[in-house]
Design a protein around this motif. Sequence first.
Motif, PDB file in Angstrom:
ATOM      1  N   GLU A   1     -77.605 -35.948 -62.669  1.00  0.00           N
ATOM      2  CA  GLU A   1     -76.948 -35.189 -63.728  1.00  0.00           C
ATOM      3  C   GLU A   1     -77.130 -35.864 -65.087  1.00  0.00           C
ATOM      4  N   GLU A   2     -77.025 -37.180 -65.108  1.00  0.00           N
ATOM      5  CA  GLU A   2     -77.243 -37.914 -66.351  1.00  0.00           C
ATOM      6  C   GLU A   2     -78.689 -37.746 -66.831  1.00  0.00           C
ATOM      7  N   ARG A   3     -79.624 -37.853 -65.900  1.00  0.00           N
ATOM      8  CA  ARG A   3     -81.046 -37.753 -66.251  1.00  0.00           C
ATOM      9  C   ARG A   3     -81.403 -36.333 -66.708  1.00  0.00           C
ATOM     10  N   ALA A   4     -80.746 -35.320 -66.138  1.00  0.00           N
ATOM     11  CA  ALA A   4     -81.046 -33.940 -66.522  1.00  0.00           C
ATOM     12  C   ALA A   4     -80.759 -33.705 -68.002  1.00  0.00           C
ATOM     13  N   GLU A   5     -79.667 -34.265 -68.484  1.00  0.00           N
ATOM     14  CA  GLU A   5     -79.329 -34.118 -69.897  1.00  0.00           C
ATOM     15  C   GLU A   5     -80.334 -34.860 -70.775  1.00  0.00           C
ATOM     16  N   ILE A   6     -80.742 -36.036 -70.335  1.00  0.00           N
ATOM     17  CA  ILE A   6     -81.754 -36.800 -71.075  1.00  0.00           C
ATOM     18  C   ILE A   6     -83.078 -36.032 -71.118  1.00  0.00           C
ATOM     19  N   ASP A   7     -83.464 -35.479 -69.983  1.00  0.00           N
ATOM     20  CA  ASP A   7     -84.721 -34.729 -69.921  1.00  0.00           C
ATOM     21  C   ASP A   7     -84.667 -33.484 -70.791  1.00  0.00           C
ATOM     22  N   ARG A   8     -83.485 -32.850 -70.864  1.00  0.00           N
ATOM     23  CA  ARG A   8     -83.345 -31.665 -71.714  1.00  0.00           C
ATOM     24  C   ARG A   8     -83.585 -32.022 -73.180  1.00  0.00           C
ATOM     25  N   LYS A   9     -82.980 -33.119 -73.629  1.00  0.00           N
ATOM     26  CA  LYS A   9     -83.167 -33.550 -75.013  1.00  0.00           C
ATOM     27  C   LYS A   9     -84.615 -33.976 -75.265  1.00  0.00           C
TER      28      LYS A   9
ATOM     29  N   ASP B   1     -86.443 -35.384 -59.094  1.00  0.00           N
ATOM     30  CA  ASP B   1     -85.215 -35.924 -59.674  1.00  0.00           C
ATOM     31  C   ASP B   1     -84.522 -36.869 -58.693  1.00  0.00           C
TER      32      ASP B   1
ATOM     33  N   GLU C   1     -86.826 -30.829 -75.534  1.00  0.00           N
ATOM     34  CA  GLU C   1     -86.624 -30.149 -76.814  1.00  0.00           C
ATOM     35  C   GLU C   1     -87.357 -30.867 -77.939  1.00  0.00           C
TER      36      GLU C   1
END
Length: 221
Positions: free
Chosen positions: A192-200, A17, A203
């Motif tokens: 932090e921004e990328r973590a949310e993108i990776d989560r979506k 990351d 999924e």
Amino acid sequence: MASAATIQRLRAFASCDIGDALVKLKHPLGGFLDGITMWSPERRGGQSKMFGPAITVKMVEASDRLAPSPPKHFADFNEPGKVMYVQQPKGLYSACWGGLMSTRANYLGASGVVIDGRVRDVNEHRELGFPVFARDTSILGSNTFTRASEINIPLQVKGDLWINPGDYLIGDADGVVVVPPSLMEAVVEMCEERAEIDRKTMEALQGGAEMGPTLKKFRKP
């Protein structure tokens, strides 16, 4: 100087990351210490993580009588929560770090060690559970081959990538990355921004979505 809160936020992220963020910030080589991998507490595996500000050590060949010498053994310069980065002269087939040194560093509370060169006594490091990252191993110790010279000076890794005392070293199963404190806030925000993108993205893929359209939908170029 990065704030304590920013440092704590950085702890949440893996080397991959952080490296991706540093590439976008155009930091040399994405801060990646190419060729240096985990040898302890496991071999490139598990959830173990090394994290802390750097203490740098420059090694020289034992035959170099002109280079300065530190006032005490370099292992005694370890400090609680910090990571020692030891740079060995290139091309040597001897180790410059062993089990006794990890024992001392562990007692002093060091977070781990990064050896830009070779280590030995692999099982001794693992018995301690002490994080050790290095280029390779050797059966030969440093005696007659290398000695410590300077402590806490800027050291060139490769090209424009340098490690300065106080830069943060993060190591895990994928490798080691170095983060200058001046870039830490930007790195954290991007991670932090990328973590949310990776989560979506994860999924969607777990739900059967195709890779190409999913990446196009969620990830920025």
